[in-house]
Motif scaffolding. Sequence first.
Motif, PDB file in Angstrom:
ATOM      1  N   UNK A 236       0.715  -0.812  -0.107  1.00 59.02           N
ATOM      2  CA  UNK A 236      -0.315   0.298  -0.796  1.00 59.02           C
ATOM      3  C   UNK A 236       0.453   1.401   0.069  1.00 59.02           C
ATOM      4  N   UNK A 237      -0.011   2.776  -0.492  1.00 59.49           N
ATOM      5  CA  UNK A 237       0.790   3.393  -0.797  1.00 59.49           C
ATOM      6  C   UNK A 237       0.406   4.363   0.556  1.00 59.49           C
ATOM      7  N   UNK A 238       1.340   5.533   0.635  1.00 59.87           N
ATOM      8  CA  UNK A 238       0.751   6.762   1.951  1.00 59.87           C
ATOM      9  C   UNK A 238       1.788   7.842   1.349  1.00 59.87           C
ATOM     10  N   UNK A 239       0.420   8.658   1.239  1.00 60.26           N
ATOM     11  CA  UNK A 239       1.155  10.238   0.591  1.00 60.26           C
ATOM     12  C   UNK A 239       1.713  10.712   1.641  1.00 60.26           C
TER      13      UNK A 239
ATOM     14  N   UNK B 294      -5.092  11.295   5.759  1.00 64.04           N
ATOM     15  CA  UNK B 294      -4.694  10.031   4.526  1.00 64.04           C
ATOM     16  C   UNK B 294      -4.964   9.954   3.683  1.00 64.04           C
ATOM     17  N   UNK B 295      -4.387  10.280   2.981  1.00 60.83           N
ATOM     18  CA  UNK B 295      -4.925   9.402   1.521  1.00 60.83           C
ATOM     19  C   UNK B 295      -3.776   7.947   1.220  1.00 60.83           C
ATOM     20  N   UNK B 296      -4.854   6.619   0.667  1.00 55.48           N
ATOM     21  CA  UNK B 296      -4.010   5.780   0.519  1.00 55.48           C
ATOM     22  C   UNK B 296      -4.839   5.012  -0.880  1.00 55.48           C
ATOM     23  N   UNK B 297      -4.047   3.681  -1.269  1.00 56.40           N
ATOM     24  CA  UNK B 297      -3.502   3.781  -2.720  1.00 56.40           C
ATOM     25  C   UNK B 297      -3.099   2.231  -2.651  1.00 56.40           C
ATOM     26  N   UNK B 298      -4.191   1.071  -3.378  1.00 53.20           N
ATOM     27  CA  UNK B 298      -3.414  -0.139  -3.579  1.00 53.20           C
ATOM     28  C   UNK B 298      -2.343  -0.113  -4.424  1.00 53.20           C
TER      29      UNK B 298
END
Length: 534
Positions: free
Chosen positions: A462-465, A528-532
């Motif tokens: 996962x990616x975090x901003x 928080x912005x999160x994406x796979x």
Amino acid sequence: MKTFQEYNFFDKNIIQAIEDIGFKYPTPIQEKVIPFLLSSEKDIIALAQTGTGKTAAFGLPIIQKVKLKSTLPQALILCPTRELCIQITRDLCRFSKFSSFIKIVSLYGGANINSQIKSLKKKNHIIVGTPGRIIDLIKRKKLSFDKIQYLVLDEADEMLNMGFKDELDSIIEKLPKKRQSLLFSATMSKYMNVIAHKYLIDPVEIVTGKKNIGADDVKHVYYIIEKLDKKYLALKRILDINPDIYSIIFCGTKKETKEIADFLTKDGYNADALYGDLSQTQRESVMNRFRNRNLKFLVATDVAARGLDINNITHVINYNLPKESQIYVHRSGRTGRAGNTGISICIIQTKETRNLKEFEKKIGKSFNRIMLPTGEEICEKQLFYFIEKIKKVVVNDNLMKKFLPKIQKNLEFFDKEELIKRFSWIGFNHFINYYKNSKDLNPVFYKKIIGSRTKKKFFSKLFLNIGSKDNLTKLRLINLINKAVNNSRINIGHIKILSNFSLFEVEKRYRNKILIGMSRINHFGKPISIEIKN
């Protein structure tokens, strides 16, 4: 909710004392027990969590009902320990502060028995005592129970647990058959039915909350260590990451209690031990220092700490996990009292997580796992704690005025940045020196198998901003993940924190929960912005 005055329970002297103490509204146990005791002569079993005002629940009605003209005691309150005996006596004296003719005597071991005998020769209305000392005075024929109308067994299950069954039997045999017996406890242990059947007649049960359930104002957390020899190091990190901590640390044995207190003292912590073999003078000295906050840490055994009634304790630390959930309820009830919140901490090994799951079921509370802080995180916390203390300092300008010219002259060679560094260093250099080469104490739950088929099969990236510029650390990220899904048992894989963003791996089965949960969380005010990523 009605106030004590609006209920019209008590005479003006008791109301004045209640107002002087600062009580306004009865607690739930007081609201149920007080009117019952004032209107009924039936025996009762009263169960309520620690810190909910049980002493006032039985003490105030007894003070109201005693006959002042009688020269013999009318109420006998039995409790398991000296400290609880002293605490109950202190509370009853506060409740009867303006009822000047009520006399209360406290009888417990470790104190001068001749002084106690002397006090018994005078008029007494209420006796508070421990079973051992009461039996001693009975054998010496210094006690008269002919006029006893009220028997209170406070923490009666603990008295049996401590081996006072024979003493209780002997004492209660001496009491008048016609009396009102009151049994008070925080938990419904295996002994309670035995006590009720033997000493009470058709008792009414009064319960607030749920039986054997932990207090609502206490948060339950735990830290895991891999090896037993890391436990003391873990304890120090817990103390250091909480600069404002004011705590009781529970140990399993007297020997361990003394050792941990000695270790903490040698390491510069403001700590002392409380255990059964201390003389009464020593006990009172330790307790007075702790009560007055001259001690930050009280290291104690369960028996020694039973009945402690001290507000504003921020943390209870279970250095050893107790064997029974009821003991844990009593321990954790030392914090979160009188409307305050508190934290109960357990330091355990991985194999003990099974015990915690049993405790969760029995006390109806969740235990959340927290990662042990790194040395860097402790240093950062202590630095900003020191800075906050500086910001709040109130300077006496008049006293400092004559010294300022010399101070300025001595420091004129330093610019602002250099002064800030030097003053900050004074405040927390101890922590930097201690933790500069410290290792992570958190156990490794599985090997990092980056790129292997097993990892790809079960883990998602996962990616975090947010990144290091946003004050994100590995520990903070792990706590964010646990908070997002309310689950502290998730396996977390590789973590990479860069300046402006971060990458981490988690089990696929938790992926969607983390996406939803973390999208609702702010980190230091930043959404928080999160994406796979895979």
